[in-house]
Design a protein around this motif. Sequence first.
Motif, short mmCIF file in Angstrom:
data_model
loop_
_atom_site.label_atom_id
_atom_site.label_comp_id
_atom_site.label_asym_id
_atom_site.label_seq_id
_atom_site.Cartn_x
_atom_site.Cartn_y
_atom_site.Cartn_z
N ASP A 119 0.82 -1.25 -0.13
CA ASP A 119 -0.09 -0.08 0.02
C ASP A 119 0.83 1.22 0.18
O ASP A 119 0.28 2.38 -0.26
CB ASP A 119 -0.75 -0.01 1.15
CG ASP A 119 -1.96 -0.87 1.03
OD1 ASP A 119 -2.34 -1.55 0.09
OD2 ASP A 119 -2.71 -1.37 2.21
N ASN A 120 1.86 1.27 0.41
CA ASN A 120 2.93 2.53 0.62
C ASN A 120 4.02 2.37 -0.52
O ASN A 120 4.81 3.19 -0.44
CB ASN A 120 3.52 2.32 1.95
CG ASN A 120 2.79 2.78 3.23
OD1 ASN A 120 2.29 3.95 3.28
ND2 ASN A 120 2.27 1.83 3.83
N LEU A 121 3.58 1.44 -1.31
CA LEU A 121 4.77 1.56 -2.61
C LEU A 121 3.97 2.04 -3.93
O LEU A 121 2.73 2.11 -4.07
CB LEU A 121 4.86 0.25 -3.06
CG LEU A 121 6.28 -0.53 -2.51
CD1 LEU A 121 6.38 -1.80 -3.04
CD2 LEU A 121 7.58 0.30 -3.21
N LYS A 122 4.63 2.99 -4.81
CA LYS A 122 4.18 3.57 -5.99
C LYS A 122 4.07 2.09 -6.81
O LYS A 122 4.55 1.24 -6.76
CB LYS A 122 5.13 4.32 -6.75
CG LYS A 122 5.42 5.62 -5.90
CD LYS A 122 6.37 6.54 -6.76
CE LYS A 122 6.68 7.44 -5.89
NZ LYS A 122 8.12 8.31 -6.41
N THR A 123 3.18 2.27 -8.03
CA THR A 123 3.04 1.35 -8.95
C THR A 123 4.29 1.23 -9.47
O THR A 123 5.09 1.99 -9.90
CB THR A 123 2.08 1.74 -9.86
OG1 THR A 123 0.86 1.94 -9.40
CG2 THR A 123 1.85 0.90 -11.04
N ASP A 124 4.77 -0.23 -9.98
CA ASP A 124 6.09 -0.58 -10.38
C ASP A 124 7.12 -0.39 -9.47
O ASP A 124 8.40 -0.83 -9.74
CB ASP A 124 6.49 0.10 -11.67
CG ASP A 124 5.69 -0.42 -12.99
OD1 ASP A 124 5.31 -1.47 -12.94
OD2 ASP A 124 5.50 0.54 -13.69
N GLY A 125 6.68 -0.03 -8.14
CA GLY A 125 7.71 -0.09 -7.11
C GLY A 125 7.97 -1.54 -6.68
O GLY A 125 7.51 -2.52 -6.91
N MET A 126 9.41 -1.58 -5.88
CA MET A 126 9.84 -3.09 -5.51
C MET A 126 10.09 -3.25 -4.14
O MET A 126 10.35 -2.32 -3.22
CB MET A 126 11.21 -3.28 -6.45
CG MET A 126 12.38 -2.36 -6.07
SD MET A 126 13.66 -2.92 -6.99
CE MET A 126 13.26 -1.72 -8.38
N LEU A 127 10.04 -4.33 -3.85
CA LEU A 127 10.25 -4.82 -2.31
C LEU A 127 11.44 -5.72 -2.68
O LEU A 127 11.60 -6.65 -3.24
CB LEU A 127 9.21 -5.60 -1.68
CG LEU A 127 9.67 -6.49 -0.55
CD1 LEU A 127 10.07 -5.51 0.65
CD2 LEU A 127 8.49 -7.45 -0.13
N VAL A 128 12.70 -5.55 -1.94
CA VAL A 128 13.96 -6.23 -1.76
C VAL A 128 14.16 -6.80 -0.51
O VAL A 128 14.31 -5.71 0.23
CB VAL A 128 15.07 -5.37 -2.78
CG1 VAL A 128 16.51 -6.19 -2.44
CG2 VAL A 128 14.85 -5.29 -4.10
N CYS A 129 14.36 -7.58 -0.12
CA CYS A 129 14.46 -8.02 1.18
C CYS A 129 15.25 -9.47 1.26
O CYS A 129 15.56 -10.12 0.54
CB CYS A 129 13.10 -8.52 1.91
SG CYS A 129 12.13 -9.67 1.25
N GLU A 130 16.02 -9.58 2.66
CA GLU A 130 16.45 -10.81 2.92
C GLU A 130 16.18 -10.85 4.56
O GLU A 130 16.39 -10.06 5.34
CB GLU A 130 18.06 -10.76 2.75
CG GLU A 130 18.65 -12.13 3.03
CD GLU A 130 20.16 -12.11 2.92
OE1 GLU A 130 20.55 -12.07 1.87
OE2 GLU A 130 21.00 -12.28 3.78
N PHE A 131 15.99 -12.39 4.98
CA PHE A 131 15.64 -12.52 6.30
C PHE A 131 15.90 -14.11 6.44
O PHE A 131 16.19 -14.89 5.48
CB PHE A 131 14.27 -11.91 6.57
CG PHE A 131 13.17 -12.64 5.92
CD1 PHE A 131 12.55 -13.82 6.23
CD2 PHE A 131 12.89 -12.05 4.72
CE1 PHE A 131 11.56 -14.13 5.40
CE2 PHE A 131 11.91 -12.57 4.04
CZ PHE A 131 11.10 -13.67 4.29
N GLY A 132 15.87 -14.44 7.77
CA GLY A 132 16.15 -15.95 7.99
C GLY A 132 15.14 -16.82 7.23
O GLY A 132 13.88 -16.59 7.53
N GLY A 133 15.52 -17.82 6.63
CA GLY A 133 14.98 -18.82 6.05
C GLY A 133 14.61 -20.09 6.72
O GLY A 133 15.49 -20.36 7.74
N CYS A 134 14.16 -20.98 6.11
CA CYS A 134 13.99 -22.38 6.75
C CYS A 134 15.15 -23.01 7.14
O CYS A 134 16.12 -23.01 6.34
CB CYS A 134 13.37 -23.32 5.83
SG CYS A 134 12.78 -24.83 6.34
N GLY A 135 15.09 -23.39 8.48
CA GLY A 135 16.55 -24.04 9.12
C GLY A 135 17.46 -23.19 9.51
O GLY A 135 18.59 -23.49 9.94
#
Length: 251
Positions: A119-135
């Motif tokens: 909701d707080n992104l412009k159209t065509d805006g992107m999310l780039v993320c890294e966090f703890g994954g399985c294991g």
Amino acid sequence: MNIQWNTADYTKNFDFVHKYGEDVLKLIDAPQGSYVIDLGCGNGALTQKLLELGYRAEGIDDSADMILRADELHPDIKFTRADALTFPLTEKADVFFSNAVFDWIDENNQQQLAENIFDNLKTDGMLVCEFGGCGCAETVHSALEECFAEHGLDYPRTFYFPTIGQYAPILEAAGFRVEYALLFDRPTLQSTADGAADWIRMFIKTPFIGMPVAQKESIITEAVEKIRPALFTNDGWIIDYARIRMKARKR
């Protein structure tokens, strides 16, 4: 999850968090000058890197301690204390960047997190993320679970470590198109002589709330001995991190 941080120790002995996060920045392909939010900015180290890359960068974090530290270290950057689930932006962002944050948020709140970012992104805006994954750090968590049980206690699994197949649908349900997803192991060398115990004290907070200090230290000592054969090397203590890295776009 809003916890109390030892921000000085975090900055000094756990700087691997933001140093590894620098690699995630490469997934951002927005032009210079784009408005980028560092969500869960911590001490602001990666917000500073975003600024140096030519972005109009600001940081958001729910920890008052971290925001204070970020303001001290990076006085020229705007940092705001806000909840990742409910923050409003007065101007929609071109990019949301987040490193080592989403795994701290309860599983049943992940959909709200994704929708609020969307909701707080412009159209065509992107999310780039890294966090703890399985294991992620499973050797440590399993040992703590055993030690808690030996003391007649339950060890709550408070972190959210999903697979790609579990997390991509959350982003898609919010309206994102997932463009990149990777789950990988990243064994992480600790910088202190008591690396495993120091890591537990820094990052494992909730299970020890209300516990007498002597009992807490006893459990940490017992857990360290359980994991020593697997995680102690000639180079020092290595925590068995697993990471999930994703890029998604608002369409």
